[in-house]
Enzyme design. Structure first.
Site, short mmCIF file in Angstrom:
data_model
loop_
_atom_site.label_atom_id
_atom_site.label_comp_id
_atom_site.label_asym_id
_atom_site.label_seq_id
_atom_site.Cartn_x
_atom_site.Cartn_y
_atom_site.Cartn_z
N ARG A 170 0.82 -1.22 0.00
CA ARG A 170 0.00 0.00 0.00
C ARG A 170 0.86 1.27 0.00
O ARG A 170 0.51 2.28 0.60
CB ARG A 170 -0.98 0.01 1.18
N SER A 220 -11.74 -1.25 2.13
CA SER A 220 -10.98 -1.70 3.29
C SER A 220 -10.30 -0.50 3.95
O SER A 220 -9.55 0.23 3.31
CB SER A 220 -9.93 -2.72 2.84
N GLU A 290 -5.40 2.30 5.69
CA GLU A 290 -5.10 2.15 4.27
C GLU A 290 -5.75 3.30 3.51
O GLU A 290 -5.20 3.82 2.54
CB GLU A 290 -5.64 0.81 3.79
#
Length: 298
Positions: A170, A220, A290
């Site tokens: 990420r 998410s 995230e």
């Protein structure tokens, strides 16, 4: 103001626009100025004006993995979704920053190219996907990216190789240097078109089954801590289904925060902070987001 001169030249610039119209969470305050450039030349002109006049600049893609605080964003916000061309050249696919990851993955598949199947259901843009090294079902952008074309804040055009992008979980170098992704080229492999499309259909069916797609959400929320899975920790901590205002940790998929109706960005952030606090107390694990969080407090 210089920005309004660009508007007179035909660049799509709006004032005081609620960003909740564009975010996948349907939350977020106003942009002082909001631009939708249609060409890289327009992007360059906008960036030049912001630098010369010390106007704060924020770049947004599809706003799918993004929370904008309720106080909105000062200066200029550029949304790149009008830059959406996708080209196929042999085993390579080049997509503009505003092209969706889904459209790019299916363009590759329809040309019998394999390597982007994992991305079949990722709702973001190519620019955002490259920015955060988006991934799903065991695949990540870094595995397919050959090169990335950017415009620096100083107005210089550059091309980064895969290695120069400094990809990790990420993460990419773009998060550190603030460059603006204009396009990315993906190096893929020839495959069986029907098998590729079948696999993508399977992954999308899995996504529909597992994820709360019936509500607005930013996907998410938390990065996966090493050696742990976020969903089971949230469930064991008794936080699945927890709701603050209109924001709820999904009863269908723990770790996804959905807008059940009328949620504000503050609701989202309060719930995120509560989950982080409880997980830290219960497991001594720091949950990092995230999702990208930007903008001013209300």
């Amino acid at each position: 103001m210089e920005l309004l001169n660009l508007k007179k030249q035909g660049i799509d610039i709006k004032e005081q626009i609620p960003l909740s119209r564009y975010t996948f969470t349907k939350t977020g305050g106003e942009a002082e100025y909001l631009a939708f450039p249609k060409t890289t030349d327009e992007v360059e002109k906008l960036v030049k004006v912001t630098q010369e006049n010390k106007i704060p600049l924020t770049i947004i893609g599809n706003a799918s993995n993004l929370i904008i605080r309720d106080g909105g964003i000062d200066g200029l916000v550029i949304i790149l979704t009008e830059l959406k061309n996708i080209e196929v050249n042999g085993n390579e696919v080049t997509a503009d920053a505003g092209a969706t990851i889904v459209d790019t993955a299916f363009t590759a598949a329809n040309h019998g190219l394999s390597g982007m199947e994992f991305a079949a259901g990722i709702p973001g843009s190519i620019g955002g996907g490259v920015f955060m090294n988006a991934g799903a079902y065991g695949g990540e952008m870094q595995e397919a990216v050959k090169s990335v074309n950017v415009l620096t804040r100083a107005g210089e055009y550059k091309t980064y190789s895969n290695q120069e992008m400094d990809f990790s979980y990420r993460h990419s170098i773009i998060q550190e240097n603030g460059d603006i992704v204009l396009s990315a080229t993906f190096s893929l492999k020839p495959g069986n078109k029907l098998q590729i499309l079948d696999h993508m259909d399977y992954l999308n069916a899995l996504r529909r089954y597992k994820q709360p797609l019936e509500y607005p959400s930013c996907g998410s929320v938390f990065k996966r801590p090493k050696g742990h899975f976020v969903g089971p920790m949230i469930i064991k901590a008794g936080l699945q289904g927890k709701q603050i205002g209109g924001a709820q940790d999904s009863t269908k998929h723990a770790g996804f925060i959905v807008n059940k109706g009328g949620a504000t960005a503050t609701d989202y952030l309060d719930l995120i902070h509560l989950i982080q606090k409880v997980i830290k107390e219960k497991y001594d694990i720091d949950l990092h987001t995230e999702v990208r969080i930007i903008g001013k407090e209300n």
